[in-house]
Write an enzyme that holds these catalytic residues in place. Structure first.
Site, short mmCIF file in Angstrom:
data_model
loop_
_atom_site.label_atom_id
_atom_site.label_comp_id
_atom_site.label_asym_id
_atom_site.label_seq_id
_atom_site.Cartn_x
_atom_site.Cartn_y
_atom_site.Cartn_z
N GLY A 43 -5.51 -6.42 9.15
CA GLY A 43 -5.29 -5.04 9.56
C GLY A 43 -5.03 -4.11 8.39
CB CYS A 44 -2.77 -4.39 5.48
SG CYS A 44 -1.24 -4.47 6.46
CB THR A 45 -7.91 -5.81 4.37
OG1 THR A 45 -7.03 -6.69 3.66
CG2 THR A 45 -9.22 -5.69 3.61
CB ALA A 48 -6.42 -0.57 2.21
#
Length: 153
Positions: A43-45, A48
């Site tokens: 999710g964070c990738t 970003a």
């Protein structure tokens, strides 16, 4: 804890290069300050990379993007290099800034409870006021929501 229409809590954090970044450095610009749980996670990738892909659009609207997590500088550097991120990631190792912004919360995952950063984005305007906040962010379409808000302000 809602912060909209309040002065953004000031902070100084090191970025991926070990350079101390102060929120005050960006007076006169819109700041998209996004808190996320952890580098290199799915999710964070995605989040970003979505910010990366829209970076030029944000720049055209006088906006700078800053990501914040508890990861250290070397992990941020690897994350930036792996995904070609054109913005700084800040180290909030002791979660003090996350606490100031009310995003250090009790989380539940697979029956376990723990404290962590809740995915949240703040739009801080040119005068240092939190103009808009998105809490408990779902990554899909989030960047478009932030960008559309900036376009209409």
């Amino acid at each position: 804890m809602l912060l909209e229409n309040q002065k953004a809590p000031l902070f100084s954090l090191v970025n991926e290069k070990g350079v101390l970044i102060h929120l005050e450095d960006f007076k006169g610009k819109n700041v998209v300050l996004y808190f996320y749980p952890k580098d290199m996670t799915p999710g964070c990738t995605t989040e970003a990379c979505d910010f990366r892909d829209a970076h030029e659009n944000f720049s055209d609207l006088n906006a700078v993007i800053l990501g914040v997590s508890m990861d250290d500088s070397s992990r941020h550097t690897k994350f930036i290099e792996k995904h070609g991120l054109p913005f700084s990631l800040l180290v909030d190792a002791d979660h003090q800034v996350a606490e100031k912004y009310g995003v250090w919360t009790l989380k539940k995952n697979f029956g376990k409870e723990y404290m962590g950063i809740e995915r949240t984005t703040f739009l801080i305007n040119e005068q240092g006021i939190i103009e808009k906040e998105w809490r408990k962010v779902r990554v899909k379409n989030h960047i478009e929501d932030v960008l559309n808000y900036l376009k209409t302000k």
